[in-house]
Scaffold this motif. Structure first.
Motif, mmCIF file in Angstrom:
data_model
loop_
_atom_site.group_PDB
_atom_site.id
_atom_site.type_symbol
_atom_site.label_atom_id
_atom_site.label_comp_id
_atom_site.label_asym_id
_atom_site.label_seq_id
_atom_site.Cartn_x
_atom_site.Cartn_y
_atom_site.Cartn_z
ATOM 1 N N VAL A 143 0.878 -1.162 0.000
ATOM 2 C CA VAL A 143 0.000 0.000 0.000
ATOM 3 C C VAL A 143 0.915 1.211 0.000
ATOM 4 O O VAL A 143 1.926 1.214 0.686
ATOM 5 C CB VAL A 143 -0.912 -0.007 1.245
ATOM 6 N N HIS A 158 -1.988 2.314 -3.513
ATOM 7 C CA HIS A 158 -3.252 2.009 -2.883
ATOM 8 C C HIS A 158 -3.959 3.071 -2.093
ATOM 9 O O HIS A 158 -3.341 3.704 -1.278
ATOM 10 C CB HIS A 158 -3.152 0.794 -1.973
ATOM 11 N N ASP A 159 -5.190 3.234 -2.280
ATOM 12 C CA ASP A 159 -6.018 4.071 -1.429
ATOM 13 C C ASP A 159 -7.465 3.809 -1.755
ATOM 14 O O ASP A 159 -7.897 4.086 -2.848
ATOM 15 C CB ASP A 159 -5.725 5.552 -1.656
ATOM 16 N N ARG A 188 -7.867 -12.569 -2.337
ATOM 17 C CA ARG A 188 -7.793 -11.829 -1.067
ATOM 18 C C ARG A 188 -8.891 -10.750 -1.019
ATOM 19 O O ARG A 188 -9.076 -9.997 -1.956
ATOM 20 C CB ARG A 188 -6.407 -11.181 -0.941
ATOM 21 N N ASP A 215 -5.948 -5.830 6.186
ATOM 22 C CA ASP A 215 -5.692 -7.081 6.909
ATOM 23 C C ASP A 215 -5.481 -6.827 8.393
ATOM 24 O O ASP A 215 -5.768 -7.686 9.223
ATOM 25 C CB ASP A 215 -4.490 -7.797 6.293
HETATM 26 C C1 SD4 Z 1 -7.608 -2.988 1.696
HETATM 27 N N1 SD4 Z 1 -8.280 -1.128 3.053
HETATM 28 O O1 SD4 Z 1 -7.991 -3.664 0.739
HETATM 29 C C2 SD4 Z 1 -7.942 -1.521 1.707
HETATM 30 C C3 SD4 Z 1 -6.799 -0.759 1.149
HETATM 31 C C4 SD4 Z 1 -6.807 0.714 1.443
HETATM 32 O O2 SD4 Z 1 -5.714 2.703 1.444
HETATM 33 O O3 SD4 Z 1 -7.707 1.262 1.962
HETATM 34 N N2 SD4 Z 1 -5.768 1.420 1.129
HETATM 35 O O4 SD4 Z 1 -6.950 -3.448 2.601
#
Ligand code: SD4
Length: 308
Positions: A143, A158-159, A188, A215
């Protein structure tokens, strides 16, 4: 009642703009959430939500999304959905047209197709090139805001967009839509589509959403905790901080893995916080967007200090 819209991250600005426009013209919080989610899902410049997002370790984009409606306390969610660009709308369809909350994988896709959603390419050329580069030197799923504070993110990846709305009638709704962790193990599923974890609404109290390392976060049901705190009369800022502090207490050795929250109380008051570690990489900070009357404001949220 003055409508309010809150969204995670800098690209939450687009979501707030779309949400505010709808809310001020009388739309329900639920419609505003879906439309704001769709805007970000269909924007290929956002590489972590919908079309144009980073794939799993097999090069396939798998999307997680959820929506929750305050007035009827209903929820819908979709996990590991492929080939559909607007997963939050599939989640809404599950909520409205089935007795279930969540559908996953191929059967979620089958449901979406039966509901008239189009099968479309999710990968853009830009994302394909990044996946090919990652394959040459695969590192663990990542991430962007994770990792030691001194390490600049190599492949910002990632966000999740978390979305909260309060409409003129005083009703609340929430949404969450994401491609999850970049280069994740196929299959996943993160926290985002889990009701109580990625998002939660109690129409009598407030709404909350979380983003970060799912996770870790889903072990602490962050959004439910924040809303439950607001129901007990806790201020939304304090509610976010308390939920994150609980996560940090339970997982003291995982503080560097970043978690952030937004909360919106029934009276329109908002809160936002992130764990400090993991959000301080150069060029990265905990940024979120919110409306203030007729304006959209993007800024840094508060941090919950972690003790090593
Ligand atoms: C996840 N919570 O799939 C999401 C990733 C996320 O900022 O929010 N990244 O784990």
């Amino acid at each position: 009642m003055t409508p309010v819209f809150v969204a995670t991250w800098r690209f939450g600005e687009e979501a707030c703009t779309v949400g505010l426009k709808l809310l001020t013209s009388g739309s329900s919080a639920l419609d505003a959430i879906e439309a704001a989610g769709n805007a970000v899902e269909l924007n290929p410049a956002v590489d972590s939500v919908g079309y144009g997002s980073l794939p799993n370790a097999d090069g396939i984009v798998e999307l997680d999304a959820a929506i929750m409606d305050g007035p009827e306390h209903r929820a819908g969610a979709v996990a590991a959905l492929t080939d559909i660009r607007t997963p939050i709308s599939v989640a809404r369809r599950i909520m409205e047209r089935t007795p279930h909350v969540m559908l996953a994988g191929d059967n979620a896709r089958r449901f979406a197709v039966a509901q008239g959603f189009k099968i479309e390419e999710l990968l853009t050329d830009a994302v394909k090139a990044r996946f090919e580069a990652w394959k040459q030197k695969p590192v663990a799923p990542t991430v962007a805001h994770f990792g030691p504070p001194t390490t600049p993110p190599k492949d910002p990846s990632h966000d999740t967009i978390g979305l909260l709305a309060l409409d003129a009638q005083g009703n609340l709704a929430a949404g969450c839509t994401t491609s999850g962790l970049a280069y994740k193990i196929p299959g996943r599923v993160g926290d985002s589509p889990i009701i109580g974890s990625g998002l939660y609404v109690d129409n009598a109290a407030g709404a909350a959403s979380a983003t970060g390392n799912g996770d870790e976060m889903m072990k602490a049901c962050l959004s439910f905790q924040a809303v439950a705190a607001m129901a007990r009369g806790v201020d939304p800022q304090e509610a976010c901080e308390q939920a994150l502090a609980y996560l940090l207490r339970k997982r003291p050795n995982h503080q560097g893995q970043g978690a952030a929250m937004i909360a919106l109380r029934k009276d329109g008051r908002i809160g936002s916080a992130a764990t400090r570690a993991g959000f301080t990489a150069p060029g990265r900070a905990w940024i979120y967007a919110r409306t203030d009357g007729g304006k959209v404001i993007v800024g840094e949220g508060a941090y919950v200090e972690t003790k090593a």
